[in-house]
Motif scaffolding. Structure first.
Motif, short mmCIF file in Angstrom:
data_model
loop_
_atom_site.label_atom_id
_atom_site.label_comp_id
_atom_site.label_asym_id
_atom_site.label_seq_id
_atom_site.Cartn_x
_atom_site.Cartn_y
_atom_site.Cartn_z
N THR A 119 0.82 -1.21 0.00
CA THR A 119 0.00 0.00 0.00
C THR A 119 0.86 1.26 0.00
OG1 THR A 119 -0.13 -0.03 2.43
CG2 THR A 119 -1.88 -1.16 1.21
N PRO A 179 -3.37 8.59 -2.87
CA PRO A 179 -3.24 7.56 -1.82
C PRO A 179 -1.88 7.58 -1.13
CG PRO A 179 -4.34 6.64 -3.74
CD PRO A 179 -3.83 8.00 -4.14
N ASP A 230 -9.95 7.86 -5.79
CA ASP A 230 -8.63 7.39 -5.36
C ASP A 230 -8.43 7.64 -3.87
OD1 ASP A 230 -7.95 6.54 -7.88
OD2 ASP A 230 -6.83 8.35 -8.39
#
Length: 260
Positions: A93, A201, A224
């Motif tokens: 991530t 992000p 997003d």
């Protein structure tokens, strides 16, 4: 010697070719850049030993809280990126694989020149938007924005808010931040329109790592922004300077604020 059929020999040869191609694909450089959460900077404070915002020609005020601009970092234009790097980024991530052409235009030197030009344009637009909102003339008020080793246009919104907070606060003696650590991203035009920037992000993660609890993002990038926001970070969409100021006022008064 055992008999090996023609079919078996062909399958063995094809398998060897496939394995060889996979090995080449795994280790051959790709036209891809890996991006990561970057540094953040409180535009109301200092960065690299220098004040980010210096204003002359009008009284300024002492502020509390923080308004943090955020960045992403990326592998250099000539850095080798391989399939295994992309695969690793896919499952993380805090990394993102992007087409190199979407991040860099030309060589590293050309990219630096473009980023520097976009940063200057962003600073000029932020100054115009802030002074216009405050009804001040750029002929009497001078704003100097200093942020070393950062390029691109995405700090425009936070620069604008920082200038306004440094001069007028919330207009009622308080701070725009309400004492919070507020981060955000978005381009700005001289008339106050907030535009999309990309990499939201990763910027959310950078913001949360540096203590932000609120993140302002261009409304156009809500999809997003809400995909995987860090825990403890409230993500608020904005479309313009006036909208951002209204949102912060509502946040500080306990009113209702939008979310992505």
């Amino acid at each position: 010697m055992p008999y090996v059929s023609s079919r078996a020999r062909i399958l063995t040869l094809c398998s060897a070719v496939v394995v060889a191609l996979l090995c080449v694909a795994a280790f051959a450089p790709l036209p891809v850049t890996i991006a990561y959460p970057g540094m953040t900077a409180n535009v109301l404070g200092s960065s690299g030993g220098q004040k980010v915002i210096t204003i002359t020609g009008t009284p300024t005020r002492t502020t509390s809280g923080q308004l943090r601009m955020v960045t992403i970092e990326a592998t250099a234009p000539n850095a080798p990126v391989h399939f295994l790097d992309v695969a690793k980024a896919w499952f993380r991530t805090d990394e993102a694989a992007m087409p190199r052409s979407a991040v860099y235009q030309g060589s590293a030197k050309q990219a630096d020149q473009v980023n520097a030009q976009e940063m200057q344009q962003s600073q000029d637009a932020a100054t115009s938007a802030a002074l216009g909102h405050l009804g001040l003339s750029s002929k009497k008020v001078h704003v100097d924005l200093t942020l070393a080793n950062v390029g691109g246009p995405s700090a425009g919104l936070m620069f604008t808010l920082g200038i306004i907070d440094s001069i007028d606060g919330n207009g009622h003696g308080g701070d725009l931040s309400g004492g919070r650590v507020i981060a955000g991203t978005g381009t700005i035009t001289a008339n106050g329109t907030v535009g999309a920037v990309g990499g939201v992000p990763l910027k959310e993660q950078a913001a949360r790592q540096d203590g932000a609890t609120v993140f302002l993002t261009p409304k156009a990038e809500c999809a997003d922004a809400k995909a995987l926001p860090p825990a403890g970070l409230k993500v608020i969409p904005v479309t313009s300077l006036d909208n951002a100021l209204s949102v912060l006022a509502a946040l500080n008064s306990g009113g209702r604020v939008p979310s992505c």
